[in-house]
Design an enzyme around this catalytic site. Structure first.
Site, PDB file in Angstrom:
ATOM      1  N   SER A  24      -0.230  -5.639   6.833  1.00 54.35           N
ATOM      2  CA  SER A  24      -0.811  -4.904   7.800  1.00 54.35           C
ATOM      3  C   SER A  24      -0.821  -5.755   9.132  1.00 54.35           C
ATOM      4  CB  SER A  24      -2.250  -4.557   7.628  1.00 54.35           C
ATOM      5  OG  SER A  24      -2.229  -3.422   6.871  1.00 54.35           O
ATOM      6  N   TYR A  65       5.547   8.708   1.673  1.00 59.85           N
ATOM      7  CA  TYR A  65       4.067   8.420   1.787  1.00 59.85           C
ATOM      8  C   TYR A  65       3.629  10.020   2.292  1.00 59.85           C
ATOM      9  CZ  TYR A  65      -0.271   6.945   4.058  1.00 59.85           C
ATOM     10  OH  TYR A  65      -1.591   6.713   4.275  1.00 59.85           O
ATOM     11  N   ASP A  75      -7.330   5.807   0.130  1.00 59.93           N
ATOM     12  CA  ASP A  75      -8.122   5.860   1.347  1.00 59.93           C
ATOM     13  C   ASP A  75      -7.827   7.175   1.945  1.00 59.93           C
ATOM     14  OD1 ASP A  75      -5.656   5.220   2.421  1.00 59.93           O
ATOM     15  OD2 ASP A  75      -6.238   3.676   3.833  1.00 59.93           O
ATOM     16  N   SER A 130       0.555  -4.518  11.629  1.00 55.81           N
ATOM     17  CA  SER A 130       0.072  -3.293  12.636  1.00 55.81           C
ATOM     18  C   SER A 130      -1.137  -3.200  12.798  1.00 55.81           C
ATOM     19  CB  SER A 130       0.856  -1.962  11.957  1.00 55.81           C
ATOM     20  OG  SER A 130       0.297  -1.568  10.982  1.00 55.81           O
ATOM     21  N   GLU A 169      -2.651   4.256  15.586  1.00 54.86           N
ATOM     22  CA  GLU A 169      -1.514   4.205  14.692  1.00 54.86           C
ATOM     23  C   GLU A 169      -1.223   5.728  14.268  1.00 54.86           C
ATOM     24  OE1 GLU A 169      -1.341   1.021  12.109  1.00 54.86           O
ATOM     25  OE2 GLU A 169       0.306   1.865  11.078  1.00 54.86           O
ATOM     26  N   ASP A 212      -6.770  -0.551   6.449  1.00 50.24           N
ATOM     27  CA  ASP A 212      -6.041  -1.717   6.916  1.00 50.24           C
ATOM     28  C   ASP A 212      -6.933  -2.031   8.200  1.00 50.24           C
ATOM     29  OD1 ASP A 212      -4.362  -1.213   5.137  1.00 50.24           O
ATOM     30  OD2 ASP A 212      -2.744  -0.802   6.611  1.00 50.24           O
ATOM     31  N   GLY A 232       6.024  -5.612   8.205  1.00 49.89           N
ATOM     32  CA  GLY A 232       6.647  -5.107   7.758  1.00 49.89           C
ATOM     33  C   GLY A 232       6.657  -5.500   5.972  1.00 49.89           C
ATOM     34  N   ALA A 233       5.578  -6.439   5.807  1.00 51.18           N
ATOM     35  CA  ALA A 233       5.609  -7.106   4.395  1.00 51.18           C
ATOM     36  C   ALA A 233       4.431  -6.241   3.634  1.00 51.18           C
ATOM     37  CB  ALA A 233       5.245  -8.508   4.352  1.00 51.18           C
ATOM     38  N   GLY A 234       3.879  -5.155   4.003  1.00 52.14           N
ATOM     39  CA  GLY A 234       2.639  -4.627   3.562  1.00 52.14           C
ATOM     40  C   GLY A 234       1.447  -5.260   3.568  1.00 52.14           C
TER      41      GLY A 234
END
Ligand code: ADP
Ligand code: MG
Length: 385
Positions: free
Chosen positions: A128, A226, A38, A130, A162, A174, A124-126
């Site tokens: 999303s 990242y 992305d 957030s 974010e 996301d 925090g588990a991937g």
């Protein structure tokens, strides 16, 4: 009002003394394929989860922002809307406060609100949580203040919150998934111009299940890995004279690799170009009604993330290997990596066997027990009360 909406509204009333003007929900997501594409203006194929962040919200007349989360612990966070600026809010409240800030930055006349939220999206588990938190806030404010923002506009505001307010350099996938997804579909998204298509992904009708394996290892997207991958991809695009790696097609890949001297950049370019091609291939399979054929492409994508981008970890590799060894059609890590979750495509009748094989493999390796659940492609953000 029914279900989660009614419960959250009652909690809101208890907390703030009067009922909310409305209740909204926004889902977490898993990405089927197209990882780290992305920010290279490439393609992604996420789907929304049934897990949501649900927020009860009311406007206030005094420019005060009050935020409360059932999960976060601690009391009500009280902020002054006019004084919001990047770096001024720490912890979870920065996500919803960042949305208020981003809306105002974009020229939208939003004022104070009271917010109470609760969530079923693991954090925090991937998956999303957030983005779900940002998008639910953006949709609630758009509705309450009559902004009439489109779904992609909501996603862009949420991403700005974010990136610029919380300080996490995520792409837009996301937020787009949480804002735009529809039930029974995956979202085929071109991150260059945010054009998208809903691709039918009716797993049950084809006798399939998509399992999510949460490794319980916390990823840390904000960390250097990242940013380093992102910088490497940008260096690759510069060296190849293109705006973004999205502009290199699979046919051009070997020629492009030959023109790159840096071994690390070469690996990153190979991952991004090949994963964009895997998105296209999976779209072709889904359009042809062959969801089963998606499996091996997922595993191929995992090897690319493991060996070329190097963003996997032992737990994710074990989830993929043990699922495939137990008869899954294919599997891959999903999201930023270094922990978080994997997706596993299985025939419906094999789902139980595969899930317990993964759990056994984790126990044998001495890892914490993973969380395994079935992901049904679900609806995006909406008003629920
Ligand atoms: P992910 O988005 O993969 O779940 P992130 O690290 O990007 O992981 O986002 C997790 C953060 O989002 C949490 O640390 C917290 O600050 C915020 N968050 C998510 N869900 C909630 C919630 N229900 N209440 C308060 N904060 C939340
Ligand atoms: Mg996140």
């Amino acid at each position: 009002m029914s279900g989660a909406g009614a419960g959250v509204a009652a909690e809101f009333r208890e907390l703030y003394g009067a009922g909310p003007e409305g209740v909204w929900a926004a889902p977490g997501r898993v990405n089927l394929i197209g990882e780290y594409t992305d920010f290279n203006e490439g393609f992604v194929l996420p789907l929304a989860l049934p897990h949501t962040v649900v927020a009860a919200v009311s406007r206030r007349a005094d420019g005060v922002l009050r935020l409360h989360s059932a999960e976060a612990g601690g009391g009500v966070v009280r902020l002054d809307v006019a004084r919001l600026e990047p770096g001024s809010v720490q912890g979870w409240a920065a996500y919803p406060a960042g949305v208020v800030w981003a809306l105002r930055e974009a020229g939208h006349p939003v004022g104070g609100v009271d917010v109470h939220l609760t969530s079923t999206v693991p954090t925090g588990a991937g998956l999303s949580s957030s983005a779900a938190l940002e998008v639910v806030t953006a949709l609630a404010l758009s509705d309450l203040f009559g902004l009439g923002l489109s779904r992609p506009e909501l996603a862009v505001i949420a991403q700005a919150a974010e990136n610029r307010f919380v300080g996490v350099p995520c792409g837009v996938m996301d937020q787009m998934a949480s804002a735009c997804a529809t039930e029974g579909h995956a979202l085929y998204l071109d991150t260059r111009d945010l054009s998208y298509r809903q691709v039918p992904f009716d797993l049950a009708a084809q006798g399939l299940r998509l399992l999510v394996v949460d490794t319980r290892v916390q990823h840390a997207l904000g960390d250097g890995a990242y940013a380093e991958r992102r910088a490497g991809c940008e260096a690759g695009a510069r060296a190849l004279g293109v705006r973004a790696l999205r502009d290199i097609s699979a046919v051009q890949l070997s020629d492009a690799l030959g023109r790159l001297s840096d071994e690390t950049v070469r690996r990153y370019v190979r991952h991004v170009v090949s994963d964009n091609e895997r998105v296209e291939r999976i779209i072709g399979l889904l359009d042809a009604g062959d969801a089963r054929g998606v499996g091996p492409v997922l595993t191929e994508g995992h090897l690319s993330l493991r060996d070329d981008l190097r963003v996997s970890c032992e737990e994710l590799d074990l989830a993929v290997a043990s699922a495939n060894a137990a008869g899954a059609l294919g599997a891959r890590m999903t999201g930023g990596g270094f922990g978080g979750s994997a997706v596993v495509l299985v025939a419906a009748e094999a789902a139980g066997v595969v899930a317990s094989a993964v759990e056994k493999a984790f126990a044998a390796a001495g890892f914490a027990a993973p969380g395994v659940f079935v992901a049904t492609p679900s609806v995006g953000a909406r008003r629920v009360g």
